[in-house]
Scaffold this motif. Structure first.
Motif, PDB file in Angstrom:
ATOM      1  N   ALA A 177      41.012  35.115  39.574  1.00 11.67           N
ATOM      2  CA  ALA A 177      40.847  34.194  40.702  1.00 11.67           C
ATOM      3  C   ALA A 177      42.197  33.778  41.281  1.00 11.67           C
ATOM      4  O   ALA A 177      42.267  33.264  42.391  1.00 11.67           O
ATOM      5  N   GLN A 178      43.267  34.019  40.534  1.00  8.29           N
ATOM      6  CA  GLN A 178      44.591  33.617  40.980  1.00  8.29           C
ATOM      7  C   GLN A 178      45.393  34.787  41.549  1.00  8.29           C
ATOM      8  O   GLN A 178      46.596  34.688  41.707  1.00  8.29           O
ATOM      9  N   GLN A 179      44.729  35.904  41.828  1.00 15.51           N
ATOM     10  CA  GLN A 179      45.431  37.061  42.358  1.00 15.51           C
ATOM     11  C   GLN A 179      46.109  36.709  43.683  1.00 15.51           C
ATOM     12  O   GLN A 179      45.510  36.055  44.548  1.00 15.51           O
ATOM     13  N   PRO A 180      47.357  37.140  43.879  1.00 13.75           N
ATOM     14  CA  PRO A 180      48.083  36.832  45.113  1.00 13.75           C
ATOM     15  C   PRO A 180      47.423  37.455  46.339  1.00 13.75           C
ATOM     16  O   PRO A 180      46.707  38.454  46.245  1.00 13.75           O
ATOM     17  N   VAL A 181      47.678  36.859  47.478  1.00 15.79           N
ATOM     18  CA  VAL A 181      47.152  37.369  48.740  1.00 15.79           C
ATOM     19  C   VAL A 181      47.928  38.625  49.141  1.00 15.79           C
ATOM     20  O   VAL A 181      49.155  38.678  49.059  1.00 15.79           O
ATOM     21  N   LEU A 182      47.198  39.668  49.552  1.00 12.99           N
ATOM     22  CA  LEU A 182      47.802  40.913  50.011  1.00 12.99           C
ATOM     23  C   LEU A 182      47.607  41.026  51.516  1.00 12.99           C
ATOM     24  O   LEU A 182      46.493  40.878  52.015  1.00 12.99           O
ATOM     25  N   ASN A 183      48.677  41.313  52.221  1.00 12.07           N
ATOM     26  CA  ASN A 183      48.612  41.382  53.679  1.00 12.07           C
ATOM     27  C   ASN A 183      48.513  42.800  54.227  1.00 12.07           C
ATOM     28  O   ASN A 183      48.046  42.996  55.350  1.00 12.07           O
ATOM     29  N   HIS A 184      48.964  43.793  53.448  1.00 13.81           N
ATOM     30  CA  HIS A 184      49.053  45.154  53.982  1.00 13.81           C
ATOM     31  C   HIS A 184      48.266  46.183  53.173  1.00 13.81           C
ATOM     32  O   HIS A 184      48.296  47.358  53.506  1.00 13.81           O
ATOM     33  N   CYS A 185      47.587  45.753  52.113  1.00 11.47           N
ATOM     34  CA  CYS A 185      46.825  46.690  51.298  1.00 11.47           C
ATOM     35  C   CYS A 185      45.641  45.970  50.667  1.00 11.47           C
ATOM     36  O   CYS A 185      45.550  44.747  50.715  1.00 11.47           O
ATOM     37  N   THR A 186      44.744  46.744  50.081  1.00 15.02           N
ATOM     38  CA  THR A 186      43.595  46.173  49.381  1.00 15.02           C
ATOM     39  C   THR A 186      43.684  46.538  47.902  1.00 15.02           C
ATOM     40  O   THR A 186      44.185  47.594  47.534  1.00 15.02           O
ATOM     41  N   LEU A 187      43.187  45.658  47.041  1.00 16.32           N
ATOM     42  CA  LEU A 187      43.253  45.861  45.596  1.00 16.32           C
ATOM     43  C   LEU A 187      41.882  46.203  45.036  1.00 16.32           C
ATOM     44  O   LEU A 187      40.890  45.540  45.320  1.00 16.32           O
ATOM     45  N   SER A 188      41.840  47.270  44.240  1.00 13.94           N
ATOM     46  CA  SER A 188      40.629  47.639  43.511  1.00 13.94           C
ATOM     47  C   SER A 188      41.035  48.116  42.118  1.00 13.94           C
ATOM     48  O   SER A 188      42.224  48.259  41.831  1.00 13.94           O
ATOM     49  N   SER A 189      40.053  48.370  41.274  1.00  8.48           N
ATOM     50  CA  SER A 189      40.343  48.788  39.902  1.00  8.48           C
ATOM     51  C   SER A 189      39.810  50.186  39.640  1.00  8.48           C
ATOM     52  O   SER A 189      38.811  50.612  40.218  1.00  8.48           O
ATOM     53  N   LEU A 190      40.500  50.895  38.760  1.00 13.82           N
ATOM     54  CA  LEU A 190      40.068  52.217  38.306  1.00 13.82           C
ATOM     55  C   LEU A 190      40.107  52.200  36.781  1.00 13.82           C
ATOM     56  O   LEU A 190      41.164  52.037  36.183  1.00 13.82           O
ATOM     57  N   THR A 191      38.933  52.341  36.148  1.00  9.41           N
ATOM     58  CA  THR A 191      38.847  52.370  34.689  1.00  9.41           C
ATOM     59  C   THR A 191      38.878  53.814  34.215  1.00  9.41           C
ATOM     60  O   THR A 191      38.203  54.676  34.774  1.00  9.41           O
ATOM     61  N   LEU A 192      39.663  54.065  33.163  1.00  9.13           N
ATOM     62  CA  LEU A 192      39.801  55.426  32.664  1.00  9.13           C
ATOM     63  C   LEU A 192      39.820  55.424  31.145  1.00  9.13           C
ATOM     64  O   LEU A 192      40.301  54.478  30.525  1.00  9.13           O
ATOM     65  N   PRO A 193      39.283  56.468  30.514  1.00 13.53           N
ATOM     66  CA  PRO A 193      39.288  56.521  29.046  1.00 13.53           C
ATOM     67  C   PRO A 193      40.575  57.164  28.532  1.00 13.53           C
ATOM     68  O   PRO A 193      41.037  58.184  29.054  1.00 13.53           O
ATOM     69  N   ALA A 194      41.164  56.563  27.495  1.00 11.86           N
ATOM     70  CA  ALA A 194      42.291  57.196  26.815  1.00 11.86           C
ATOM     71  C   ALA A 194      41.749  58.317  25.922  1.00 11.86           C
ATOM     72  O   ALA A 194      40.535  58.492  25.801  1.00 11.86           O
ATOM     73  N   SER A 195      42.635  59.060  25.276  1.00 12.36           N
ATOM     74  CA  SER A 195      42.202  60.197  24.466  1.00 12.36           C
ATOM     75  C   SER A 195      41.327  59.770  23.291  1.00 12.36           C
ATOM     76  O   SER A 195      40.501  60.554  22.812  1.00 12.36           O
TER      77      SER A 195
ATOM     78  N   LEU B 182      39.212  52.170  26.718  1.00 17.41           N
ATOM     79  CA  LEU B 182      39.155  52.064  28.168  1.00 17.41           C
ATOM     80  C   LEU B 182      40.395  51.341  28.696  1.00 17.41           C
ATOM     81  O   LEU B 182      40.692  50.214  28.294  1.00 17.41           O
ATOM     82  N   LEU B 183      41.092  52.010  29.589  1.00 15.81           N
ATOM     83  CA  LEU B 183      42.287  51.452  30.202  1.00 15.81           C
ATOM     84  C   LEU B 183      41.997  51.102  31.650  1.00 15.81           C
ATOM     85  O   LEU B 183      41.188  51.760  32.308  1.00 15.81           O
ATOM     86  N   ASN B 184      42.672  50.080  32.139  1.00 13.09           N
ATOM     87  CA  ASN B 184      42.489  49.646  33.523  1.00 13.09           C
ATOM     88  C   ASN B 184      43.726  49.968  34.345  1.00 13.09           C
ATOM     89  O   ASN B 184      44.858  49.861  33.875  1.00 13.09           O
ATOM     90  N   SER B 185      43.499  50.398  35.571  1.00 12.14           N
ATOM     91  CA  SER B 185      44.603  50.564  36.510  1.00 12.14           C
ATOM     92  C   SER B 185      44.263  49.845  37.809  1.00 12.14           C
ATOM     93  O   SER B 185      43.084  49.674  38.137  1.00 12.14           O
ATOM     94  N   ARG B 186      45.305  49.406  38.495  1.00 14.48           N
ATOM     95  CA  ARG B 186      45.138  48.635  39.726  1.00 14.48           C
ATOM     96  C   ARG B 186      45.563  49.491  40.911  1.00 14.48           C
ATOM     97  O   ARG B 186      46.685  49.967  40.960  1.00 14.48           O
ATOM     98  N   ILE B 187      44.638  49.666  41.848  1.00 12.24           N
ATOM     99  CA  ILE B 187      44.905  50.488  43.028  1.00 12.24           C
ATOM    100  C   ILE B 187      45.192  49.573  44.212  1.00 12.24           C
ATOM    101  O   ILE B 187      44.316  48.838  44.671  1.00 12.24           O
ATOM    102  N   TYR B 188      46.423  49.617  44.688  1.00 12.47           N
ATOM    103  CA  TYR B 188      46.807  48.892  45.904  1.00 12.47           C
ATOM    104  C   TYR B 188      46.810  49.930  47.029  1.00 12.47           C
ATOM    105  O   TYR B 188      47.763  50.689  47.197  1.00 12.47           O
ATOM    106  N   SER B 189      45.718  49.963  47.762  1.00 16.69           N
ATOM    107  CA  SER B 189      45.470  51.055  48.703  1.00 16.69           C
ATOM    108  C   SER B 189      45.961  50.728  50.110  1.00 16.69           C
ATOM    109  O   SER B 189      45.687  49.655  50.650  1.00 16.69           O
TER     110      SER B 189
END
Length: 287
Positions: free
Chosen positions: A31-49, A53-60
């Motif tokens: 809920a405290q994520q900073p405001v982004l003016n030029h991109c949007t934030l989403s998540s990509l979950t991926l399995p390690a070997s 489950l690891l999380n990555s943040r996509i600033y698109s």
């Protein structure tokens, strides 16, 4: 990417706690994520070997502009990630950042011995996501401080796929880095007693032929300029650059350089794509 047994020596509680217990974005509320003016934030979950489950943040930003595969520093926060992502997104660049296991929204416990496999899984997951989304932008691998380690690992193995490598506040020897981070002396001694350097940054750098952009502060308290120059000297590319930033400590580097940081990084990446900065019109001579 093969499992690196040399990294097991780093999975000591004293080392893990010194580097990860104060990770800024580990405790960041969504809920405290900073405001982004030029991109949007989403998540990509991926399995390690091992299935973690690891999380990555996509600033698109723009689909056809460069995509920066980013390995964050041990001191990153949601604010520092947003500042870098939004600054690069102003030029249309995309940034995809990994939450290390046990940090942020990723599962498991913080670990160095899993770093080679985790970083490779992250890289391949980003490539699959780009293909699925029809994204054709060039790939740039970037690491900051501790994040330089997995960045170098990925760049070494997948350098045929990437445009260049960016290393901010990198370091040469593992023990020197741990000393700078105030890791207990007994733990550092056990790392130094090994026949080979744990992270092997210098040996890996010898195998990378793609251009590397080093950014370092002369006031860095963790790694001095002469120390990091040993790593710079191993780069094989004539297009490699070493940029000394007018900044304070490594934690302050990107913040204090502000817009200059992103514009300099953008210019270097554009040059690797053959895009030169537009020339300013010449002033007419006065009679």
């Amino acid at each position: 990417m093969e499992h690196n047994d040399k990294l097991k020596i780093l999975d000591q509680p004293e080392i893990i706690s010194s580097l990860f217990d104060k990770a800024g974005f580990m405790q960041q509320e969504e809920a405290q994520q900073p405001v982004l003016n030029h991109c949007t934030l989403s998540s990509l979950t991926l399995p390690a070997s091992d299935g973690t489950l690891l999380n990555s943040r996509i600033y698109s930003a723009e689909q056809d502009k460069p995509h920066i595969i980013y390995f964050p520093a041990e001191y990153e926060s949601a604010e520092t990630l947003a500042m870098l992502a939004d600054g690069m997104a102003e030029y249309g660049f995309n940034l995809i950042s990994l939450d290390y296991r046990g940090v942020g929204a990723s599962q498991g416990s913080a670990s160095f011995s899993s770093l080679p496999e985790d970083s490779e899984a992250f890289y391949l997951a980003v490539k699959r996501w780009m293909e699925k989304e029809g994204r054709a932008g060039k790939l740039v691998v970037m690491g900051r401080s501790l994040g330089c380690v997995p960045a170098i690992m990925v760049a070494e193995k997948y350098q045929d796929d990437i445009l260049c490598l960016v290393l901010e506040s990198a370091f040469d020897k593992t023990a020197d880095f741990l000393k700078g981070k105030k890791v207990p002396e007994e733990a550092i001694n056990s790392v130094e007693s090994q026949a080979q350097d744990a992270f092997s940054n210098r040996e890996r750098m010898k195998k990378i032929t793609k251009p590397v952009f080093f950014i370092h502060s002369p006031r860095d308290e963790i790694q001095t300029l002469p120390q990091v120059e040993w790593l710079v000297a191993e780069s094989r590319s004539k297009a490699t650059q070493f940029q000394i930033a007018p900044a304070g400590t490594r934690e302050e580097l990107a913040h204090t350089t502000g817009e200059l940081y992103c514009s300099t990084l953008r210019q270097y990446i554009n040059l690797r794509m053959g895009i030169r900065p537009s020339r300013k019109p010449r002033r007419k001579r006065q009679a």
